[in-house]
Design a protein around this motif. Structure first.
Motif, PDB file in Angstrom:
ATOM      1  N   ARG A  87     -31.472 -18.429  -4.579  1.00  0.00           N
ATOM      2  CA  ARG A  87     -30.568 -19.409  -5.187  1.00  0.00           C
ATOM      3  C   ARG A  87     -29.263 -18.697  -5.484  1.00  0.00           C
ATOM      4  O   ARG A  87     -29.199 -17.766  -6.285  1.00  0.00           O
ATOM      5  CB  ARG A  87     -31.171 -19.983  -6.469  1.00  0.00           C
ATOM      6  N   GLY A  88     -28.211 -19.124  -4.810  1.00  0.00           N
ATOM      7  CA  GLY A  88     -26.909 -18.489  -4.961  1.00  0.00           C
ATOM      8  C   GLY A  88     -26.280 -18.786  -6.309  1.00  0.00           C
ATOM      9  O   GLY A  88     -26.744 -19.644  -7.070  1.00  0.00           O
ATOM     10  N   ASP A  90     -23.808 -20.410  -6.756  1.00  0.00           N
ATOM     11  CA  ASP A  90     -23.370 -21.806  -6.707  1.00  0.00           C
ATOM     12  C   ASP A  90     -24.536 -22.779  -6.905  1.00  0.00           C
ATOM     13  O   ASP A  90     -24.378 -23.978  -6.780  1.00  0.00           O
ATOM     14  CB  ASP A  90     -22.655 -22.097  -5.395  1.00  0.00           C
ATOM     15  N   SER A  92     -26.980 -23.338  -4.970  1.00  0.00           N
ATOM     16  CA  SER A  92     -27.494 -23.825  -3.691  1.00  0.00           C
ATOM     17  C   SER A  92     -28.485 -22.789  -3.165  1.00  0.00           C
ATOM     18  O   SER A  92     -28.458 -21.632  -3.578  1.00  0.00           O
ATOM     19  CB  SER A  92     -26.357 -23.980  -2.671  1.00  0.00           C
ATOM     20  N   TRP A  94     -29.761 -20.351  -0.267  1.00  0.00           N
ATOM     21  CA  TRP A  94     -29.218 -19.595   0.845  1.00  0.00           C
ATOM     22  C   TRP A  94     -30.355 -18.854   1.546  1.00  0.00           C
ATOM     23  O   TRP A  94     -31.372 -18.556   0.922  1.00  0.00           O
ATOM     24  CB  TRP A  94     -28.185 -18.588   0.345  1.00  0.00           C
ATOM     25  N   HIS A  95     -30.170 -18.555   2.828  1.00  0.00           N
ATOM     26  CA  HIS A  95     -31.188 -17.786   3.552  1.00  0.00           C
ATOM     27  C   HIS A  95     -30.551 -16.924   4.629  1.00  0.00           C
ATOM     28  O   HIS A  95     -29.422 -17.152   5.060  1.00  0.00           O
ATOM     29  CB  HIS A  95     -32.247 -18.711   4.145  1.00  0.00           C
ATOM     30  N   TRP A 109     -25.662 -14.591   5.647  1.00  0.00           N
ATOM     31  CA  TRP A 109     -26.202 -15.567   4.715  1.00  0.00           C
ATOM     32  C   TRP A 109     -25.724 -16.958   5.108  1.00  0.00           C
ATOM     33  O   TRP A 109     -24.549 -17.140   5.435  1.00  0.00           O
ATOM     34  CB  TRP A 109     -25.763 -15.260   3.283  1.00  0.00           C
ATOM     35  N   THR A 111     -26.106 -21.259   4.001  1.00  0.00           N
ATOM     36  CA  THR A 111     -26.577 -22.209   3.008  1.00  0.00           C
ATOM     37  C   THR A 111     -27.512 -23.227   3.653  1.00  0.00           C
ATOM     38  O   THR A 111     -27.375 -23.548   4.839  1.00  0.00           O
ATOM     39  CB  THR A 111     -25.410 -22.921   2.306  1.00  0.00           C
ATOM     40  N   SER A 114     -25.045 -27.471   0.523  1.00  0.00           N
ATOM     41  CA  SER A 114     -24.321 -27.137  -0.701  1.00  0.00           C
ATOM     42  C   SER A 114     -24.240 -28.300  -1.675  1.00  0.00           C
ATOM     43  O   SER A 114     -23.827 -28.112  -2.813  1.00  0.00           O
ATOM     44  CB  SER A 114     -22.922 -26.649  -0.351  1.00  0.00           C
ATOM     45  N   LYS A 117     -28.187 -29.138  -5.817  1.00  0.00           N
ATOM     46  CA  LYS A 117     -28.152 -27.985  -6.725  1.00  0.00           C
ATOM     47  C   LYS A 117     -29.522 -27.787  -7.367  1.00  0.00           C
ATOM     48  O   LYS A 117     -30.278 -28.738  -7.556  1.00  0.00           O
ATOM     49  CB  LYS A 117     -27.093 -28.179  -7.810  1.00  0.00           C
TER      50      LYS A 117
END
Length: 175
Positions: A87-88, A90, A92, A94-95, A109, A111, A114, A117
């Motif tokens: 979990r970034g 932000d 969101s 990410w992987h 990286w 998303t 986005s 949340k």
């Protein structure tokens, strides 16, 4: 108990020579069955350490970058690549994944959307069909789910779907 919890109780904690994990560690075996460990580091990036070729000593910690609000989750996918999620900052998900099995090279990286949340770290599993399923707590406390599928050319992802509920903590899943 995490080192940050110990500090809250007045227990001195020695500085570690590795990134401070903030209670967030994930591990998997690579395609050669060597242990690979991931942690959320002191700089909010993810770090990794991997067993050597003799299944013995662990490597020095190597950063995988990113800027995260929680710890990693990891799964070895159907192609034997390791896929890492977080979990970034932000909020969101990410992987990134290995360029090929056992490769030291990783993708950038990316998303997984986005607009949606999250308030928990993601949890990933590999289904018996070989697809990754992700779960996380959304901002409304519901359980959200996203999965891979194939369209005969590559793996793609569904949209985030609410499974309802009112979670009070991070989800846990199993096959």
């Amino acid at each position: 108990m995490c080192s940050s919890d110990l500090e809250n109780f007045g227990v001195p904690v020695a500085p570690l020579p590795i990134p401070h994990d903030k209670c967030s560690v994930a591990a998997t075996n690579d395609a050669d069955m060597r242990l690979t460990v991931f942690t959320w580091g002191y700089n909010n990036a993810f770090w990794m350490s991997k067993q050597d070729e003799n299944w013995g000593a662990m490597s020095e910690w190597k950063t995988l970058g990113g800027f995260f609000a929680g710890g990693p989750t990891v799964v070895r996918n159907a192609n034997n690549d390791i896929t890492l999620f977080g979990r970034g900052a932000d909020n969101s998900i990410w992987h990134k994944y290995q360029a090929e099995p056992n490769s030291p090279a990783w993708t950038q990286w990316m998303t997984l959307g986005s607009k949606t949340k999250f308030t928990s770290n993601p949890v990933a599993i590999l289904s018996s069909e070989g697809f990754i399923h992700l779960f996380a707590k959304g901002q409304d406390n519901s359980l959200l789910h996203k999965t891979q599928f194939t369209n005969n050319t590559l793996f793609v992802w569904t949209e985030w779907t609410s499974l309802g509920g009112s979670l009070t903590s991070q989800p846990a899943v199993t096959v």
